[in-house]
Enzyme design. Structure first.
Site, PDB file in Angstrom:
ATOM      1  N   THR A 108     -59.641 128.791  59.901  1.00  0.00           N
ATOM      2  CA  THR A 108     -59.749 128.565  58.093  1.00  0.00           C
ATOM      3  C   THR A 108     -60.935 129.331  57.386  1.00  0.00           C
ATOM      4  O   THR A 108     -62.457 129.679  58.100  1.00  0.00           O
ATOM      5  CB  THR A 108     -60.203 127.104  58.127  1.00  0.00           C
ATOM      6  OG1 THR A 108     -59.208 125.885  59.224  1.00  0.00           O
ATOM      7  CG2 THR A 108     -60.530 126.456  56.226  1.00  0.00           C
ATOM      8  N   LYS A 183     -54.322 124.925  53.889  1.00  0.00           N
ATOM      9  CA  LYS A 183     -55.889 124.289  54.362  1.00  0.00           C
ATOM     10  C   LYS A 183     -56.439 123.652  53.164  1.00  0.00           C
ATOM     11  O   LYS A 183     -57.159 122.420  54.298  1.00  0.00           O
ATOM     12  CB  LYS A 183     -55.884 125.275  55.414  1.00  0.00           C
ATOM     13  CG  LYS A 183     -57.450 124.973  56.408  1.00  0.00           C
ATOM     14  CD  LYS A 183     -56.688 123.660  57.142  1.00  0.00           C
ATOM     15  CE  LYS A 183     -57.807 123.049  58.145  1.00  0.00           C
ATOM     16  NZ  LYS A 183     -58.009 123.850  59.282  1.00  0.00           N
ATOM     17  N   LYS A 251     -68.583 124.562  56.938  1.00  0.00           N
ATOM     18  CA  LYS A 251     -67.898 126.228  56.021  1.00  0.00           C
ATOM     19  C   LYS A 251     -67.172 126.016  55.095  1.00  0.00           C
ATOM     20  O   LYS A 251     -66.819 126.495  54.169  1.00  0.00           O
ATOM     21  CB  LYS A 251     -67.927 126.837  57.430  1.00  0.00           C
ATOM     22  CG  LYS A 251     -67.081 128.442  56.529  1.00  0.00           C
ATOM     23  CD  LYS A 251     -66.024 128.514  57.468  1.00  0.00           C
ATOM     24  CE  LYS A 251     -66.121 127.630  58.804  1.00  0.00           C
ATOM     25  NZ  LYS A 251     -64.107 127.585  58.478  1.00  0.00           N
TER      26      LYS A 251
END
Length: 299
Positions: A108, A183, A251
Site C-alpha cells: 500500500t 486501497k 502509514k
C-alpha cells in the site's frame, strides 16, 4: 501462464521473484510455491524467509540478482520509501529487470509513486501494475485477498492466474495508480469502522453484557463488517498479535489523508482515527495488530 500441453509441448510456469516476506507476504509467496510456480526470494532479513526456502523457494542475495532472473517480480514491503529503494537506482528492479517482464507492487503506497514506476518501466519494455491487497493475515493465509489493480488491461490479463493463487476478489480498477487509490478508499472505510467497533465493545461491557454474545447478534445485521467479525473477537480475547501492524495502518492513513487533501476532500473520520492510532503508537503499540486500538477505550 499455467502449465499446459500445447502440441505436445509443456509450457512452464514463469519464474516469480518475491520481495518482502512479512506477515502477509510470506503466506502469499507460499501459495505461489504450492501452486507449482518457481519462486525466488529476497528480503532484508533472510530468517523471515526460512520456511519458504524449506518449501522450495530459491534465495537471491540482492534485488538486482533476483530481477535479472525472474519474469514476474512481486514486491510487498513496508513504506513508500522502501518501494522507491527497491525499484529505483542502479541496484533496483528497473535497472536490472529483463525487457518483457512484469513488475507488481502489492505494497500500500502512494498513487503518484505507482504512476512513476509505471512510466519508468514502460521505457524499458516492462509492464507495471500496482496491486495492493486487503484481507489481513487471514486473507493471506487462506488465499482469499481482495486485490485492487491499477495498470493496463493486457498486463492484468497476463498475470491474472498469478493473482488468482493469492486472492479471490481481483479487479482492474483503472490505469496506473488506480489500485492504490482503491486501497486508500478501503483504508478510509476501515479507519472509521475500527473506532465504531471499539466503541461498541466498550459500550456492551459498560452495559453489563457479554460482548461475545453481543457480537453474535450484531455481526449478522446492518452493523456487520470484516473488522467486526474478525478483529472484534481478538479485541475481546486481548489478542494483540498483528494481522496488520498499527505502524503500517498509520502509514496508510497518512497517505490517504494526504491524497484527500490534495483533492480538496475533507475526511474527518479518517483524521480522528489517525489521531487515535498515533496516540496508541505513542503508548508503545506500533508493532501490535490494529485491534489493539481497544486499549484506548478500556482505560
Amino acid at each position: 501462464m499455467r502449465s499446459e500441453e500445447v502440441k505436445g509441448m509443456t509450457m512452464e510456469k514463469p519464474k516469480i521473484g518475491f520481495i518482502g516476506t512479512g506477515v502477509m507476504g510470506k503466506s502469499m509467496a507460499d501459495h505461489l510455491l504450492q501452486a507449482g510456480y518457481p519462486v525466488s526470494i529476497y528480503t532484508r532479513t533472510k530468517s523471515k524467509a526460512e520456511s519458504l526456502l524449506e518449501n522450495g523457494a530459491t534465495w537471491e542475495d540482492s534485488v538486482a540478482s533476483l530481477s535479472r532472473k525472474c519474469s514476474i517480480i512481486i514486491t510487498i514491503v513496508g513504506y513508500p520509501q522502501d518501494v522507491e529503494a527497491v525499484y529505483f537506482g542502479s541496484a533496483g528492479i528497473l535497472e536490472n529487470v529483463q525487457a518483457g517482464s512484469y513488475v507488481i507492487d502489492m505494497t500500500t503506497s502512494k498513487p503518484a509513486l505507482a504512476q512513476r514506476i509505471f512510466s519508468e518501466a514502460s521505457k524499458k519494455d516492462v509492464q507495471a501494475l500496482d496491486a495492493p491487497v486487503s484481507g489481513g493475515d487471514i486473507g493471506a493465509k487462506n488465499g482469499t485477498l481482495a486485490i485492487m489493480v491499477g495498470g493496463e488491461q493486457t498486463a492484468f490479463d497476463a498475470v491474472l492466474p498469478v493473482f488468482q493463487v493469492m486472492g479471490s476478489n481481483i479487479l482492474l480498477q483503472g490505469p496506473a495508480g488506480a489500485g492504490q487509490h482503491t486501497k486508500l478508499s478501503n483504508q478510509i472505510t476501515i479507519a472509521s469502522n475500527m473506532v465504531g467497533v471499539c466503541e461498541a465493545i466498550s459500550y456492551a461491557k459498560k452495559a453489563g453484557l457479554d460482548p461475545s454474545l453481543v457480537l453474535d447478534s450484531i455481526t449478522t445485521g446492518a452493523a456487520g463488517s470484516w473488522s467486526l467479525s474478525h478483529l472484534a473477537p481478538r479485541m475481546i480475547r486481548g489478542d494483540d498479535a498483528p494481522g496488520f501492524f498499527v505502524k503500517h495502518f498509520i502509514k496508510d492513513m497518512k497517505i490517504a489523508l494526504e491524497s484527500a487533501q490534495e483533492m480538496g476532500l475533507a475526511t474527518p473520520g479518517l483524521a480522528l482515527s489517525l489521531q487515535l492510532y498515533e496516540e496508541l503508537a505513542e503508548n508503545g503499540e506500533s508493532d501490535s495488530g490494529t485491534q489493539a486500538l481497544i486499549k484506548l477505550f478500556s482505560k
